[in-house]
Enzyme design. Structure first.
Site, PDB file in Angstrom:
ATOM      1  N   SER A   1     -40.947  10.099  -4.866  1.00 39.58           N
ATOM      2  CA  SER A   1     -41.785   9.426  -3.881  1.00 39.58           C
ATOM      3  C   SER A   1     -41.505   9.971  -2.474  1.00 39.58           C
ATOM      4  O   SER A   1     -41.686  11.160  -2.222  1.00 39.58           O
ATOM      5  CB  SER A   1     -41.563   7.919  -3.971  1.00 39.58           C
ATOM      6  OG  SER A   1     -42.551   7.205  -3.297  1.00 39.58           O
TER       7      SER A   1
ATOM      8  N   ASP B   1     -50.278   5.932 -11.574  1.00 38.63           N
ATOM      9  CA  ASP B   1     -49.460   5.667 -10.388  1.00 38.63           C
ATOM     10  C   ASP B   1     -50.327   4.922  -9.375  1.00 38.63           C
ATOM     11  O   ASP B   1     -51.251   5.496  -8.804  1.00 38.63           O
ATOM     12  CB  ASP B   1     -48.945   6.980  -9.803  1.00 38.63           C
ATOM     13  CG  ASP B   1     -47.903   6.777  -8.726  1.00 38.63           C
ATOM     14  OD1 ASP B   1     -47.998   5.780  -7.986  1.00 38.63           O
ATOM     15  OD2 ASP B   1     -46.998   7.627  -8.600  1.00 38.63           O
TER      16      ASP B   1
ATOM     17  N   HIS C   1     -45.628   4.490 -11.005  1.00 45.47           N
ATOM     18  CA  HIS C   1     -44.939   5.188  -9.920  1.00 45.47           C
ATOM     19  C   HIS C   1     -43.455   5.362 -10.230  1.00 45.47           C
ATOM     20  O   HIS C   1     -42.866   6.379  -9.896  1.00 45.47           O
ATOM     21  CB  HIS C   1     -45.117   4.406  -8.615  1.00 45.47           C
ATOM     22  CG  HIS C   1     -44.579   5.106  -7.419  1.00 45.47           C
ATOM     23  ND1 HIS C   1     -45.041   6.337  -6.991  1.00 45.47           N
ATOM     24  CD2 HIS C   1     -43.603   4.751  -6.528  1.00 45.47           C
ATOM     25  CE1 HIS C   1     -44.390   6.716  -5.909  1.00 45.47           C
ATOM     26  NE2 HIS C   1     -43.504   5.770  -5.613  1.00 45.47           N
TER      27      HIS C   1
END
Length: 277
Positions: A97, A228, A257
């Protein structure tokens, strides 16, 4: 508790597992978490004969909570100083991320030299998250404004809502919910400084990593879930792979995610195979 102090006086906490003589893999965590979110990957790779190192980004986890320097360039500078302090070379860098953006910016600012040989970007924010005329599939700025508003109103509740819903995909029908994962996410998030976490929203959403990705002249493995809800794949991984000189994309069908958590076994296997290739 291992830590080192960077040039502006900020103290950066890090974990360093395995033998010093083993090949090195570093981990950069997502927002607003800490190095603890990598424990599954670190334990697995350390058990396979690798030295694994993960730091708490400034303003996060057990690192200092400075008022200034909560920006992507400084994040990369801090990590560079960790590499220098530990004299790390031939490293495989892994980022999830926001941490994927940190890895890209690190290479964009400093190159690979003899310090970085491969990278893994997991559910990563590059090339840029926010929607614009040139990024029509991006996420509207209003969404990130709502994050900031939610933090100001009730950070503790917001940091329960995110893991209860889109982060782990626990808002999908039929998904088994882990209260332990929710509580761990909340605990890590609440350890972050309010200012650091607030500032980082702008950094992960509005930083343009396009030129950084073009400079990543090393093998890069991109792992992304096609469900996601935080960093949608169309505006991230599918654009990233077009910019990387040596990129390989693996899509996790139905993956959320939180791939390092929800799909830990598969992620661990994919990282290990990529390192060994």
């Amino acid at each position: 508790m291992p830590s080192f102090t960077v040039k502006d006086g900020t103290e950066i906490y890090y974990k360093d597992w395995g033998d010093e003589s083993d090949p090195v893999v570093t981990f950069s965590h997502g927002w607003p978490l800490s190095s603890d979110n990598w424990d599954s990957q670190m334990f697995f790779l350390a058990s396979q004969g690798y030295r694994v190192i993960a730091h708490d980004r400034r303003g996060h986890g057990r690192s200092s909570q400075p008022w200034h320097g909560n920006d992507m360039d400084t994040y990369a500078d801090d990590l560079r100083q960790l590499f220098e302090a530990l004299d790390l070379r031939g490293v495989v860098m892994v980022g999830h991320s926001t941490g994927g953006g940190e890895v890209a910016r690190f290479v964009g600012r400093f190159g690979t030299e003899n310090r970085v040989k491969k990278a893994v970007l997991i559910s990563a924010v590059p090339p840029i998250m926010v929607q614009s005329e040139t990024n029509p599939k991006g996420t509207p700025l209003a969404v990130f404004d709502s994050f900031r508003e939610a933090m100001l109103k009730d950070r503790s509740q917001f940091f329960l809502d995110v893991p209860t819903g889109p982060f782990f995909g626990f808002n999908r029908p039929g998904v088994k919910v882990s209260q332990g994962r929710i509580q761990s996410w909340w605990q890590q998030g609440m350890m972050a400084s309010f200012k650091g976490a607030y500032d980082c929203i702008k950094q992960f959403s509005e930083t343009d990593f396009t030129e950084d990705l073009k400079k990543m002249d090393i093998p890069v493995l991109v792992l992304h879930g096609d469900d996601d809800q935080v960093v949608p794949i169309e505006a991230s991984a599918k654009r990233t792979i077009e910019l990387l000189p040596q990129g390989t994309l693996k899509v996790y069908p139905g993956g959320p995610h939180a791939l390092p958590n929800i799909c830990a076994d598969e992620v661990n296997k994919d990282i290990l195979e990529f390192i060994k290739a």
